[in-house]
Design a protein around this motif. Structure first.
Motif, PDB file in Angstrom:
ATOM      1  N   HIS A 142       0.839  -1.205   0.000  1.00 46.65           N
ATOM      2  CA  HIS A 142       0.000   0.000   0.000  1.00 46.65           C
ATOM      3  C   HIS A 142       0.876   1.259   0.000  1.00 46.65           C
ATOM      4  N   LEU A 143       1.922   1.260   0.817  1.00 47.24           N
ATOM      5  CA  LEU A 143       2.849   2.398   0.834  1.00 47.24           C
ATOM      6  C   LEU A 143       3.530   2.592  -0.519  1.00 47.24           C
ATOM      7  N   GLU A 144       3.882   1.506  -1.155  1.00 39.02           N
ATOM      8  CA  GLU A 144       4.496   1.579  -2.481  1.00 39.02           C
ATOM      9  C   GLU A 144       3.525   2.188  -3.494  1.00 39.02           C
ATOM     10  N   HIS A 145       2.276   1.784  -3.436  1.00 39.72           N
ATOM     11  CA  HIS A 145       1.262   2.348  -4.348  1.00 39.72           C
ATOM     12  C   HIS A 145       1.076   3.840  -4.088  1.00 39.72           C
ATOM     13  N   LEU A 146       1.064   4.234  -2.819  1.00 39.16           N
ATOM     14  CA  LEU A 146       0.941   5.656  -2.499  1.00 39.16           C
ATOM     15  C   LEU A 146       2.147   6.444  -3.000  1.00 39.16           C
ATOM     16  N   ALA A 147       3.332   5.878  -2.888  1.00 40.53           N
ATOM     17  CA  ALA A 147       4.543   6.558  -3.377  1.00 40.53           C
ATOM     18  C   ALA A 147       4.493   6.708  -4.900  1.00 40.53           C
ATOM     19  N   ILE A 148       4.027   5.692  -5.590  1.00 44.77           N
ATOM     20  CA  ILE A 148       3.897   5.768  -7.052  1.00 44.77           C
ATOM     21  C   ILE A 148       2.874   6.838  -7.427  1.00 44.77           C
ATOM     22  N   THR A 149       1.766   6.865  -6.717  1.00 48.01           N
ATOM     23  CA  THR A 149       0.730   7.862  -6.980  1.00 48.01           C
ATOM     24  C   THR A 149       1.268   9.264  -6.753  1.00 48.01           C
TER      25      THR A 149
END
Length: 170
Positions: A41-48
């Motif tokens: 989830h943190l990785e997805h937020l960083a990509i976003t």
């Protein structure tokens, strides 16, 4: 010495310790799964965040609404032609106002209002400049985009750790 009673006692103690150890292993596995979900989830937020930041420069800046007074567009026109900071007195001269204290103070009030609207920046006490010029002087480095090619759409797939797909269409 009989060893069997000793071995039986060790077996009982092993059984007593084995059950809590198995419970702890199960908890560790569950926590490991939750940790992986949180990291994803943190990785997805960083990509976003990276994508939105990269795309932010592609949208035109919306200029703030100017107050209803004919001097405000004229003031901005003077700043567009200015090469450095201006004082209220300089602005009065550029606007062809008489250099009376009431005109200078009124112009200073207008300049301060433009500072509150983030259109101008106060450089020194009583000196003003355009916000873009001040930001350029602060940064002193050219902006480099994180994306080298135009993008028509960016999508982050949804899974059970993200609330929804994010789709940005230009």
């Amino acid at each position: 010495m009989k060893i069997q009673p000793l071995l039986d006692a060790l077996g009982v103690q092993e059984d007593a310790v084995r059950a809590p150890a198995d419970d702890l292993r199960t908890q560790i596995e569950r926590l490991h799964c939750r940790l992986q979900e949180a990291e994803t989830h943190l990785e997805h937020l960083a990509i976003t965040r990276k994508t939105v930041t990269a795309l932010a420069d592609r949208f035109p800046a919306v200029p703030p609404d100017l107050p209803e007074h004919p001097d405000y567009p004229r003031i901005l026109g003077v700043f567009n032609d200015a090469t450095g900071p201006l004082r209220a007195r300089d602005m009065c001269e550029a606007l062809n106002h008489e250099l009376l204290s009431k005109n200078i103070e009124g112009t200073r009030a207008k300049l301060k209002r433009l500072v509150k609207l983030d259109i101008l920046t106060g450089v020194d006490v009583g000196s003003f400049t355009k916000e873009a010029v001040a930001a350029k002087n602060r940064d002193e480095q050219p902006h480099t985009s994180l994306i080298s090619e135009p993008i028509s759409a960016v999508s982050v797939p949804a899974d059970r750790t993200t609330p929804a797909s994010i789709l940005v269409i230009l």
